[in-house]
Design an enzyme around this catalytic site. Structure first.
Site, PDB file in Angstrom:
ATOM      1  N   TYR A 186       0.847  -1.196   0.000  1.00 35.09           N
ATOM      2  CA  TYR A 186       0.000   0.000   0.000  1.00 35.09           C
ATOM      3  C   TYR A 186       0.876   1.237   0.000  1.00 35.09           C
ATOM      4  O   TYR A 186       1.865   1.314   0.747  1.00 35.09           O
ATOM      5  CB  TYR A 186      -0.890  -0.003   1.257  1.00 35.09           C
ATOM      6  CG  TYR A 186      -1.707   1.252   1.423  1.00 35.09           C
ATOM      7  CD1 TYR A 186      -3.008   1.330   0.937  1.00 35.09           C
ATOM      8  CD2 TYR A 186      -1.172   2.384   2.063  1.00 35.09           C
ATOM      9  CE1 TYR A 186      -3.764   2.485   1.079  1.00 35.09           C
ATOM     10  CE2 TYR A 186      -1.918   3.545   2.202  1.00 35.09           C
ATOM     11  CZ  TYR A 186      -3.209   3.589   1.708  1.00 35.09           C
ATOM     12  OH  TYR A 186      -3.947   4.733   1.843  1.00 35.09           O
ATOM     13  N   GLU A 224      -3.448   7.761  -3.890  1.00 34.51           N
ATOM     14  CA  GLU A 224      -3.474   6.485  -3.186  1.00 34.51           C
ATOM     15  C   GLU A 224      -3.347   5.345  -4.186  1.00 34.51           C
ATOM     16  O   GLU A 224      -4.084   5.300  -5.170  1.00 34.51           O
ATOM     17  CB  GLU A 224      -4.780   6.342  -2.402  1.00 34.51           C
ATOM     18  CG  GLU A 224      -4.771   5.139  -1.473  1.00 34.51           C
ATOM     19  CD  GLU A 224      -6.109   4.924  -0.779  1.00 34.51           C
ATOM     20  OE1 GLU A 224      -7.160   4.980  -1.445  1.00 34.51           O
ATOM     21  OE2 GLU A 224      -6.102   4.691   0.444  1.00 34.51           O
TER      22      GLU A 224
END
Ligand code: GDP
Ligand code: MN
Length: 432
Positions: free
Chosen positions: A153, A241
């Protein structure tokens, strides 16, 4: 503004029994009035990323099942990934109202892409991040699928508490990052970036290492992180993101998913990006309101509120609740008002079938009340208003405004202050 009423309202606000309802309404209104950061679809974000040298898969976008099938053939890939395009995340685990499970599908057969796209386009996809009924899918992304050896991530955000950008990463990606933060907070890594100095090589390297990229992959990941930061800065993003930020068995670091939010204050210098704004996920009535420079917020009660300014909207919402009523919506006029806008505002307010009464609560500071009054009488006549109308005007040129309303001969109920207005509006609904 009427100080005594406001003071009474403030006192009542502290009464515990009333708080839950007020807070619920407020938080809903706040949520809905809060700035809507521009948020692009995944395919648009990936196009930007690719422009900045960030590694993404080859892809096409389609708005029909047939186009999706053609795109899948044209890709000529070993495997294809088909992804519904909506602004919310969690698509992989989402469900369509066509019955299809999953907003992200992998297949080797272009014909299957066509069949799946048919069950996606035009249907609502509900995920953990959407409203219960889901969000309608207008487009799908047809991309070359790559094998994923590991999912990490990575995000870059503008963080108030750090006074600038922060890199946030976790070697445990692909999944819900909030869950990782809750169960394994030690697996969340942060790097605070000095916006004047920019990202340091050592920071990008450290993040790559923390994400678990080893050997030659470490340099590749650090390079991608620096490119993502450069993109973040150049496009005035508030958030980039990437989940998953993954690696392939062949040793490629790839951004498999993308979400970019932008600073609305930068619209003037990011015209190309803001031109991509996909308004299809807004309520149609919001879009219509925006065309006339009005802000519309739908709520679930039956009293339409026509106000100027977010503060007055909140106060109006509260005081309707305190008097036992529920707002159906808000229409915020803002500052420099024209008569035509008032007319449009009434048209929008009455378009909502839930509306059983209209409460006008305008404080004329910059706004001239006479303009509002003229707009109201014109709208009442032309729209043949069927619901009770309670008007509270205060401020600049209010005497003239009241004269206009009185001499119109229309069934308009005047109110002396906010409390009086709310009570009259609630009474007019409950009497029915
Ligand atoms: P999200 O569920 O909305 O976050 O959508 P994602 O784009 O992140 O896709 C969901 C999941 O599908 C990812 O976490 C991956 O595990 C998987 N996925 C997406 N693209 C590919 C791909 O090209 N290859 C493989 N093997 N899996 C993929
Ligand atoms: Mn994702």
């Amino acid at each position: 503004m009427a100080a005594p009423a406001a003071a009474r309202a403030a006192k009542l606000l502290r009464a515990p029994a009333l708080r839950p309802a007020l807070l619920a309404a407020r938080s809903q209104a706040f949520q809905l009035t809060s700035r809507r950061w521009l948020n692009l679809q995944e395919y648009q974000s990936k196009k930007l990323m690719s422009d900045y040298g960030v590694k993404v898969q080859r892809f096409f976008v389609a708005d029909t099942a047939n186009e999706a099938l053609e795109a899948a053939k044209r890709l000529n890939a070993k495997e294809i990934v088909l992804k519904a395009q909506i602004l919310a995340g969690g698509r992989g685990k989402g469900v369509f109202n066509s019955g299809l499970k999953g907003g992200v599908h992998l297949t080797k057969d272009p014909n299957v892409v066509g069949q799946l796209a048919k069950q996606m386009i035009g249907y609502n996809l509900a995920t953990k991040q959407t409203p219960k009924e889901g969000v309608k899918v207008h487009k799908v992304m047809v991309a070359e699928a790559l094998d994923i050896a590991r999912e990490t991530y990575l995000a870059i955000l503008m963080d108030r508490s750090c006074n600038g950008p922060v890199l946030v990463g976790s070697p445990q990606g692909g999944v819900d990052i909030e869950e990782v933060a809750a169960s394994n907070p030690e697996l969340i890594f942060k790097e605070q970036i000095d916006i004047f100095e920019g990202i340091k090589d050592s920071q990008a390297q450290r993040m790559a290492e923390n994400l678990g990229f080893l050997g030659p992959l470490k340099n590749q990941a650090a390079d991608q992180i620096k490119k993502l930061y450069n993109l973040f800065l150049k496009v005035d993003a508030t958030q980039v993101e990437v989940n998953p930020f993954g690696e392939t068995p062949e040793g490629q670091v790839v951004c498999f998913d993308a979400k970019i939010n932008f600073d609305d204050n930068a619209e003037f210098r990011q015209k190309n990006i803001f031109a991509m704004d996909d308004k299809s996920e807004n309520e149609p009535i919001e879009n219509e309101a925006a065309r006339y420079d009005l802000k519309y917020i739908g709520l679930d009660g039956n009293i339409a509120c026509f106000v100027n300014g977010a503060g007055l909207a909140m106060a109006t919402c509260d005081i309707i609740f305190l008097n036992g009523g529920k707002p159906a919506n808000f229409l915020d006029l803002g500052g420099g008002v024209k008569e035509a806008q008032v007319y449009q505002a009434f048209k929008l307010l009455t378009a909502d079938p839930k509306v059983e009464a209209i409460l006008v609560n305008i404080f004329g500071g910059i706004v001239n009340c006479a303009i509002i009054a003229n707009g109201i009488t014109k709208a009442c006549r032309e729209l043949e208003l069927k619901v009770p109308l309670v008007v509270r005007l205060e401020g600049t040129n209010v005497q003239e405004a009241q004269r206009i309303l009185r001499s119109s001969g229309l069934p308009i109920t005047s109110a002396v202050d906010l409390e009086d207005a709310a009570r009259k509006a609630v009474d007019s609904v409950s009497k029915k």
